[in-house]
Design a protein around this motif. Structure first.
Motif, PDB file in Angstrom:
ATOM      1  N   TYR A 148      19.545  -3.969 -53.491  1.00 53.09           N
ATOM      2  CA  TYR A 148      20.632  -3.525 -52.519  1.00 53.09           C
ATOM      3  C   TYR A 148      21.998  -3.265 -52.736  1.00 53.09           C
ATOM      4  CZ  TYR A 148      17.393  -3.844 -48.470  1.00 53.09           C
ATOM      5  OH  TYR A 148      16.413  -3.748 -47.430  1.00 53.09           O
ATOM      6  N   ARG A 149      22.363  -4.164 -53.637  1.00 53.36           N
ATOM      7  CA  ARG A 149      23.882  -4.164 -53.869  1.00 53.36           C
ATOM      8  C   ARG A 149      24.180  -2.621 -54.846  1.00 53.36           C
ATOM      9  NH1 ARG A 149      27.188  -6.899 -58.237  1.00 53.36           N
ATOM     10  NH2 ARG A 149      25.433  -8.281 -58.729  1.00 53.36           N
TER      11      ARG A 149
ATOM     12  N   ASN B 141      23.880   0.240 -52.557  1.00 59.59           N
ATOM     13  CA  ASN B 141      25.163   0.333 -51.725  1.00 59.59           C
ATOM     14  C   ASN B 141      26.352   0.861 -52.598  1.00 59.59           C
ATOM     15  OD1 ASN B 141      26.794  -0.463 -49.320  1.00 59.59           O
ATOM     16  ND2 ASN B 141      27.812  -1.937 -50.843  1.00 59.59           N
TER      17      ASN B 141
ATOM     18  N   ARG C 240      15.509 -12.408 -53.593  1.00 58.34           N
ATOM     19  CA  ARG C 240      16.726 -12.367 -54.294  1.00 58.34           C
ATOM     20  C   ARG C 240      17.016 -11.232 -55.187  1.00 58.34           C
ATOM     21  NH1 ARG C 240      16.263 -18.792 -56.010  1.00 58.34           N
ATOM     22  NH2 ARG C 240      16.980 -19.786 -53.963  1.00 58.34           N
TER      23      ARG C 240
ATOM     24  N   LEU D 141      13.179 -31.232 -54.817  1.00 63.16           N
ATOM     25  CA  LEU D 141      13.428 -31.040 -53.474  1.00 63.16           C
ATOM     26  C   LEU D 141      13.996 -29.981 -53.133  1.00 63.16           C
ATOM     27  CD1 LEU D 141      12.108 -32.462 -51.171  1.00 63.16           C
ATOM     28  CD2 LEU D 141      13.973 -34.119 -50.938  1.00 63.16           C
ATOM     29  N   ALA D 142      15.113 -29.830 -53.947  1.00 63.33           N
ATOM     30  CA  ALA D 142      15.873 -28.474 -53.692  1.00 63.33           C
ATOM     31  C   ALA D 142      15.280 -26.992 -54.023  1.00 63.33           C
ATOM     32  CB  ALA D 142      17.305 -28.656 -54.467  1.00 63.33           C
TER      33      ALA D 142
ATOM     34  N   GLU E 176      19.741 -12.513 -58.491  1.00 70.05           N
ATOM     35  CA  GLU E 176      20.295 -11.158 -57.957  1.00 70.05           C
ATOM     36  C   GLU E 176      20.806 -10.561 -58.902  1.00 70.05           C
ATOM     37  OE1 GLU E 176      23.602  -9.114 -55.601  1.00 70.05           O
ATOM     38  OE2 GLU E 176      23.470 -10.090 -57.243  1.00 70.05           O
TER      39      GLU E 176
ATOM     40  N   PHE F 109      17.989 -10.905 -43.186  1.00 71.11           N
ATOM     41  CA  PHE F 109      19.626 -10.730 -43.080  1.00 71.11           C
ATOM     42  C   PHE F 109      19.883  -9.376 -43.720  1.00 71.11           C
ATOM     43  CE2 PHE F 109      19.470 -14.670 -41.659  1.00 71.11           C
ATOM     44  CZ  PHE F 109      20.363 -15.145 -40.607  1.00 71.11           C
TER      45      PHE F 109
ATOM     46  N   GLN G 248      11.733 -15.215 -47.985  1.00 73.80           N
ATOM     47  CA  GLN G 248      12.847 -16.179 -48.105  1.00 73.80           C
ATOM     48  C   GLN G 248      13.638 -15.879 -46.655  1.00 73.80           C
ATOM     49  OE1 GLN G 248      14.499 -16.707 -51.885  1.00 73.80           O
ATOM     50  NE2 GLN G 248      15.121 -18.427 -51.025  1.00 73.80           N
ATOM     51  N   GLU G 249      14.336 -16.690 -46.161  1.00 75.21           N
ATOM     52  CA  GLU G 249      15.361 -16.514 -45.153  1.00 75.21           C
ATOM     53  C   GLU G 249      16.007 -15.128 -45.331  1.00 75.21           C
ATOM     54  OE1 GLU G 249      18.166 -19.432 -44.119  1.00 75.21           O
ATOM     55  OE2 GLU G 249      18.115 -18.882 -41.902  1.00 75.21           O
ATOM     56  N   ILE G 250      16.724 -15.165 -46.403  1.00 81.39           N
ATOM     57  CA  ILE G 250      17.679 -14.073 -46.747  1.00 81.39           C
ATOM     58  C   ILE G 250      17.170 -12.838 -46.544  1.00 81.39           C
ATOM     59  CG2 ILE G 250      19.044 -15.080 -48.590  1.00 81.39           C
ATOM     60  CD1 ILE G 250      17.301 -13.790 -50.643  1.00 81.39           C
TER      61      ILE G 250
ATOM     62  N   ILE H  89      20.288  -5.690 -44.619  1.00 78.11           N
ATOM     63  CA  ILE H  89      20.419  -4.504 -43.684  1.00 78.11           C
ATOM     64  C   ILE H  89      20.237  -3.162 -44.537  1.00 78.11           C
ATOM     65  CG2 ILE H  89      21.971  -3.159 -42.033  1.00 78.11           C
ATOM     66  CD1 ILE H  89      23.492  -5.766 -41.510  1.00 78.11           C
TER      67      ILE H  89
ATOM     68  N   ARG I 222      20.932   4.153 -49.584  1.00 74.25           N
ATOM     69  CA  ARG I 222      20.465   3.284 -48.538  1.00 74.25           C
ATOM     70  C   ARG I 222      18.947   3.056 -48.746  1.00 74.25           C
ATOM     71  NH1 ARG I 222      22.443   1.353 -43.174  1.00 74.25           N
ATOM     72  NH2 ARG I 222      20.753   0.955 -42.044  1.00 74.25           N
TER      73      ARG I 222
ATOM     74  N   PRO J 299      10.274 -27.798 -49.536  1.00 72.19           N
ATOM     75  CA  PRO J 299      10.504 -28.487 -48.097  1.00 72.19           C
ATOM     76  C   PRO J 299       9.605 -27.888 -47.225  1.00 72.19           C
ATOM     77  CG  PRO J 299      12.482 -27.987 -48.726  1.00 72.19           C
ATOM     78  CD  PRO J 299      11.538 -27.373 -49.787  1.00 72.19           C
ATOM     79  N   GLU J 300       8.947 -26.693 -47.257  1.00 73.06           N
ATOM     80  CA  GLU J 300       7.856 -26.163 -46.406  1.00 73.06           C
ATOM     81  C   GLU J 300       6.495 -26.498 -47.018  1.00 73.06           C
ATOM     82  OE1 GLU J 300       8.084 -23.488 -43.816  1.00 73.06           O
ATOM     83  OE2 GLU J 300      10.228 -24.552 -43.731  1.00 73.06           O
TER      84      GLU J 300
END
Lengths: 349, 349
Positions: free
Chosen positions: B264-265, B268, B258, B69-70, B234, B291, B286-288, B293, B273, B75-76
């Protein structure tokens, strides 16, 4: 219908061995396991868990009702419950009410709609004779979930039931708010803005109380102009951040990592950087916080622990035989502390 | 034990009305609903879903077995299944095998351990007489889950069962890989690095095949030196990104959001960029990814749709009466396309 004993006779093993194999217990040779399972399949035996329950008085099965499986907090709480239950020899089964999927976040004002969804789920679980029920809420509030005379042992996780006989396990929002603001103060920040969640939400109110206590303790004036409320999401927090960054605050305490995302975006647009030009604190410890650049300092929600403790309390009720309304009159609320995660978004000034 | 008819008589309504109320169906006045529920509680009536099932031959209940489940995908998918089932008047219940929680990602090599966990869950669901079962995998692979003679209608979601009679519903990894790479090419990129997941993983292999097809179609040479593999996270992607950014690639196709985080890291740290100095494509949606930038261009997994289609296929099997091994000999694999999400991480060159 073929019985357990017949399977055992056919395989030349004891009924206990058959039962152990069917219940997934170890300590049986692979060869025996395969032979028994082959026989079970061939003869078409189906263990009757319900009848088993009637025989033992207990089904060793607990029911988990979740308000919405797709809330980010839910799977981890359920994992905490299941891990503990398994260790103690309990199986578990999940019912998903889908409240957010159904009604977004408007549903907690629809009492009768809510009960029209909840009650069939409760009846279904009592009908399959679960030994106890844990209700996993999507966010903290006081819910009228379990009726006064609800007779199955039950625990409320991540919210509070207004039936005082139902124990509740939540998070220590106030303590966590206090702790993260004290950290900001220790880093030299005295002008600390806040982006809270919805103003009438328990999480918001308790975290704000923690903020206020930390300020008072350090004799810092509380400026209500620096307290802003958003809708827990990036977009609404971004709008508040734009206003807040016009003031003289040197730090922003965001009550959700997602909302800290709005502050990061705003800073980025102004050519500024978190942990350098503005200190930013998050809350929740969601996966996104690891991916912020620089990494977001935040408070991780103790989700597995909430699940673990809820299960512990429930099994104590079940095994203590407190099932027939013999619970303590006031079962109480247990608050679990959050875990501070230090990254790079808060600088010393 | 009090019966449904007695409740109906006591309340002066029809047994059908009582049944409708207990099953949460609308079209009953609030006053009647409350009166009936009060009587149900007062007289202690518990509907017997199992007996109901025996009477109707069907329980109108489906079982969902999830590997974990995790897992972020689970869940979707479950939400997609439940939404469809509810619309069609089916209830559902979830069993969680906790495979990742138990064994991290080593478990798919432990066949007998796996079956010792799986089989009690299958037996439990058949014991409560579910009409059908959907198995929700944590990642794509071929699984030996349902035995040849498994008689309850079943569907495999997000992986493939090696029993050819079990229909499988997965994602179109190859098509999605092809589409996102074609987009990179349209933006002028011809030197496109890849950070894949584990090399032996179906997702990795199929997405890479899509990449290769897009290159071939545009007559671009395939440079195997630019294909690197990481562990979906990551950290491992960051290590590969460091190497890849030393080459002449102008774009990196990451097979997970991920892993794009690692790129990105790395950018940076070099003062560069995404979407300006290096094009970066993600995968998963994913939701990440919202977020990052600048925002990450990615392929969203069609998780709800996979759930929806799995449920559709299952209910067709159940209602078509294909339960006793009368399924099509080759039930087939259904692949659902991903959804392209355009943000700012891929620039025109």
């Amino acid at each position: 219908m073929v019985t357990l004993k017949e399977i055992a006779r056919e395989c030349n093993v004891s009924p206990t061995t058959v039962s152990n194999i069917l219940n997934g217990k170890p300590k049986v040779s692979e060869e025996t396991r395969e032979r028994v399972l082959e026989t079970v399949n061939r003869l078409g035996y189906r263990p009757n868990y319900i009848a088993q329950g009637l025989r033992n008085q207990k089904t060793k099965m607990i029911g988990i009702i979740v308000e919405d499986l797709a809330q980010f907090t839910t799977p981890e709480i359920v994992e905490g419950i299941m891990r503990y239950c398994e260790e103690r020899g309990y199986r578990s089964i999940v019912k998903n009410l889908r409240l957010y999927a159904r009604w977004s976040d408007s549903w907690y004002n629809k009492d009768s709609d809510y009960h029209a969804i909840l009650e069939p789920a409760l009846r279904e679980l009592t009908s399959i004779m679960v030994d106890g029920i844990i209700y996993v809420a999507g966010h903290a509030r006081v819910i009228h979930c379990f009726a006064e005379d609800f007779s199955t042992p039950a625990v409320m996780a991540y919210a509070f039931d207004n039936n005082p006989r139902i124990p509740s396990v939540g998070i220590d929002d106030q303590g966590a708010g206090y702790e993260i603001v004290r950290y900001l103060i220790a880093k030299g920040h005295r002008k600390i803005g806040v982006i809270g969640g919805r103003a009438d939400n328990i999480h918001t109110k308790q975290r704000l109380l923690g903020y206020q206590k930390a300020l008072f303790e350090h004799q810092i004036l509380y400026n209500p102009e620096w307290i802003r409320y958003a809708a827990w999401d990036e977009e609404s927090a971004y709008i508040e951040a734009r206003e807040l960054l016009k003031t003289e605050v040197t730090a922003v305490f965001c009550m959700a990592d997602r909302m800290a995302g709005g502050v990061y975006r705003c800073l980025n647009e102004q050519g500024k950087r978190a942990g350098q030009d503005m200190a930013v604190a998050g809350f929740d410890g969601q996966e996104i916080s690891e991916f912020f650049i620089p990494g977001l300092t935040t408070m991780a929600l103790p989700l597995r622990k909430i699940g673990h403790v809820s299960a512990e309390v429930l099994l104590k009720k079940i095994e203590g035989g407190e099932s027939q309304g013999q619970q303590d009159d006031e079962a109480g609320r247990i608050l679990i502390p959050c875990t501070f995660i230090e990254r790079e978004s808060i600088h010393q000034i």
